[in-house]
Scaffold this active site. Structure first.
Site, PDB file in Angstrom:
ATOM      1  N   THR A 111      -3.854   5.452   3.181  1.00  0.00           N
ATOM      2  CA  THR A 111      -2.501   5.871   2.818  1.00  0.00           C
ATOM      3  C   THR A 111      -2.443   6.553   1.461  1.00  0.00           C
ATOM      4  O   THR A 111      -1.618   7.447   1.246  1.00  0.00           O
ATOM      5  CB  THR A 111      -1.568   4.643   2.818  1.00  0.00           C
ATOM      6  OG1 THR A 111      -1.715   3.939   4.050  1.00  0.00           O
ATOM      7  CG2 THR A 111      -0.121   5.049   2.655  1.00  0.00           C
ATOM      8  N   LYS A 155       0.830  -1.216   0.000  1.00  0.00           N
ATOM      9  CA  LYS A 155       0.000   0.000   0.000  1.00  0.00           C
ATOM     10  C   LYS A 155       0.859   1.258   0.000  1.00  0.00           C
ATOM     11  O   LYS A 155       0.448   2.308  -0.523  1.00  0.00           O
ATOM     12  CB  LYS A 155      -0.965  -0.020   1.190  1.00  0.00           C
ATOM     13  CG  LYS A 155      -0.301  -0.151   2.562  1.00  0.00           C
ATOM     14  CD  LYS A 155      -0.115   1.176   3.256  1.00  0.00           C
ATOM     15  CE  LYS A 155       0.520   0.993   4.622  1.00  0.00           C
ATOM     16  NZ  LYS A 155       0.665   2.278   5.352  1.00  0.00           N
TER      17      LYS A 155
END
Length: 354
Positions: free
Chosen positions: A265, A208
Site C-alpha cells: 500500500t 497501513k
C-alpha cells in the site's frame, strides 16, 4: 466441488457454496468474481440498481472495475432481506468501516450461528474509536461476534480479479472458523493463511492506509527511496506500538497482514491512499483530491480516528500525528516532514519491546 480447497486439516468437510457478498466496490466485486469462478453460487449486494443491472445483464460493474468481464454465474441484488440472507451459508462484508453498523443491524435478525461471516473492510470507527471486530461484537453480541472472521493482506483488487498470485491472512478467535474461511477462498492463485490474532490483523489493516498517505505525500514532494524506506519502516514500528498496546501479537506485524500489506500500500501508485498522499504532496487540496479520486481512500477517515485513539491509549504516534496535521490541521506537507525529522532521537524499538 473444488478439490484444491483443502486446509491444513486435509478435510473436505467445509461445503460452503452459497455466498453473499455485501458491497459492490472494487474489493467486494473482485472477491465475488473470484468465488463465483471457483464454482460457488455467489450473489453480490449493491444499493445502486444500475450496478445491479449491469452485473446481471452484461456481467460488468459499471461503477467499479468496468473494464473487467465478470464471471457469468455471478448474480447481483439490491434487496437485503430474510430470504437473501437465509439462503447464504457465507456472508462477506465489504462495507466501509464508517458505515458498517447499519448493515450489521440490518442482517442481525436473520443471522444464525451456522453463517460464516467474513469481514474484509479495514479501518477504525471515528466516533467510537473501535476496530471492526469490536463493532461486530457490540452489535451482534459476544457469541456471534467471536465467531466472525477477518481477511486482510496485500491484495489489490485489480490483480485479484485477473487471477494474479496473491497471499492473504484470515483471522478469527475460533480457529475452526478461520479454517472454514480459508477453505472458502483458497485457490491456486489465491493462497490463504489462518491466524488467531484478530487484533493484530485489524490494527495492521487499518493503520497501513495512514502510513501510505505519508509515503505518497513524501513522493509528491519529490523525495525518493531513502525517505520512502524510512516511512515504511518507522510506520511499521508505529503500527506495532499501537497493536501491542491493544493486545496484539508482535509477530503478526511481520506477516502478510502487517509488513506485507504495508509494503504494497505504501509503495505503489495503484494504492488509493498513496495516491491521495502523492497529490497532497504536489500541492492539491484534500477536498479536491477526494472529489476527483473516484473511489474511497480509507486512510483519510482512519487518520482522524487513529490520532484520537493513540491519544486515548497513550501511544506515541508521530507519523499518524503528522498525517492528521496535514489532513485536518492546515499544516503543509513540507512542514510536517520538517517536524518529523526534527524530533529528539531515541531507541529504535521503544514502545514495542520491554
Amino acid at each position: 466441488m473444488r478439490t484444491f480447497a483443502k486446509t491444513c486439516l486435509d478435510t473436505e468437510e467445509y461445503k460452503d457454496t452459497n455466498i453473499l457478498v455485501l458491497g459492490a466496490g472494487n474489493f467486494g466485486t473482485c472477491l465475488a468474481d473470484h468465488l463465483a469462478a471457483l464454482g460457488n453460487k455467489v450473489t453480490i449486494y449493491a444499493r445502486d440498481q444500475k450496478v445491479v443491472d449491469g452485473i446481471n445483464d452484461t456481467h460488468c460493474n459499471i461503477k467499479y472495475m468496468s473494464e473487467v468481464t465478470l464471471t457469468e454465474s455471478l448474480r447481483a441484488t439490491s434487496q437485503l432481506d430474510e430470504a437473501v440472507i437465509s439462503n447464504a451459508t457465507v456472508i462477506i462484508f465489504s462495507i466501509p468501516t464508517q458505515h458498517m453498523r447499519d448493515i450489521l443491524h440490518k442482517v442481525k435478525p436473520f443471522l444464525t450461528v451456522n453463517h460464516l461471516t467474513i469481514f474484509v473492510n479495514k479501518g477504525i470507527e471515528i466516533h467510537s474509536l473501535t476496530l471492526p471486530c469490536d463493532i461486530v461484537e457490540e452489535v451482534w453480541g459476544k457469541d456471534m461476534g467471536s465467531k466472525a472472521t477477518f481477511l486482510s493482506g496485500p491484495s489489490f483488487a485489480a490483480e485479484v480479479v485477473r487471477r494474479q498470485p496473491t497471499c492473504v491472512s484470515v483471522a478469527s478467535t475460533v480457529r475452526e472458523r478461520a479454517l472454514r474461511a480459508q477453505a472458502v477462498f483458497h485457490a491456486p492463485h489465491f493462497r490463504v493463511y489462518d491466524s488467531g490474532d484478530v487484533i493484530g490483523v485489524e490494527v495492521a489493516g487499518a493503520m497501513k492506509n495512514v502510513i501510505a498517505l505519508a509515503a505518497g505525500a513524501c513522493a509528491g514532494l519529490g523525495y525518493q527511496q531513502n525517505a520512502r524506506a524510512a516511512i515504511i519502516t518507522r510506520g511499521l514500528a508505529e503500527i506495532m506500538r499501537i497493536g501491542v498496546k491493544l493486545g496484539a501479537d508482535p509477530l503478526t506485524f511481520s506477516g502478510l497482514a502487517g509488513v506485507g500489506d504495508l509494503f504494497l500500500t505504501a509503495q505503489s501508485e495503484k494504492s488509493r491512499n498513496y495516491t491521495v498522499g502523492f497529490r497532497l504532496g504536489k500541492g492539491e487540496k484534500l477536498d479536491h483530491v477526494i472529489a476527483t479520486l473516484g473511489s474511497v481512500a480509507e486512510g483519510v477517515e482512519t487518520a482522524k480516528a487513529a490520532h484520537a485513539l493513540c491519544r486515548k491509549i497513550g501511544v506515541e504516534s508521530p507519523l499518524c500525528d503528522a498525517v492528521y496535521s496535514v489532513l485536518f490541521g492546515g499544516v503543509e506537507v513540507h512542514e510536517a516532514v520538517r517536524n518529523l525529522m526534527g524530533r529528539d532521537p531515541h531507541d529504535e524499538f521503544y514502545g514495542i519491546v520491554a
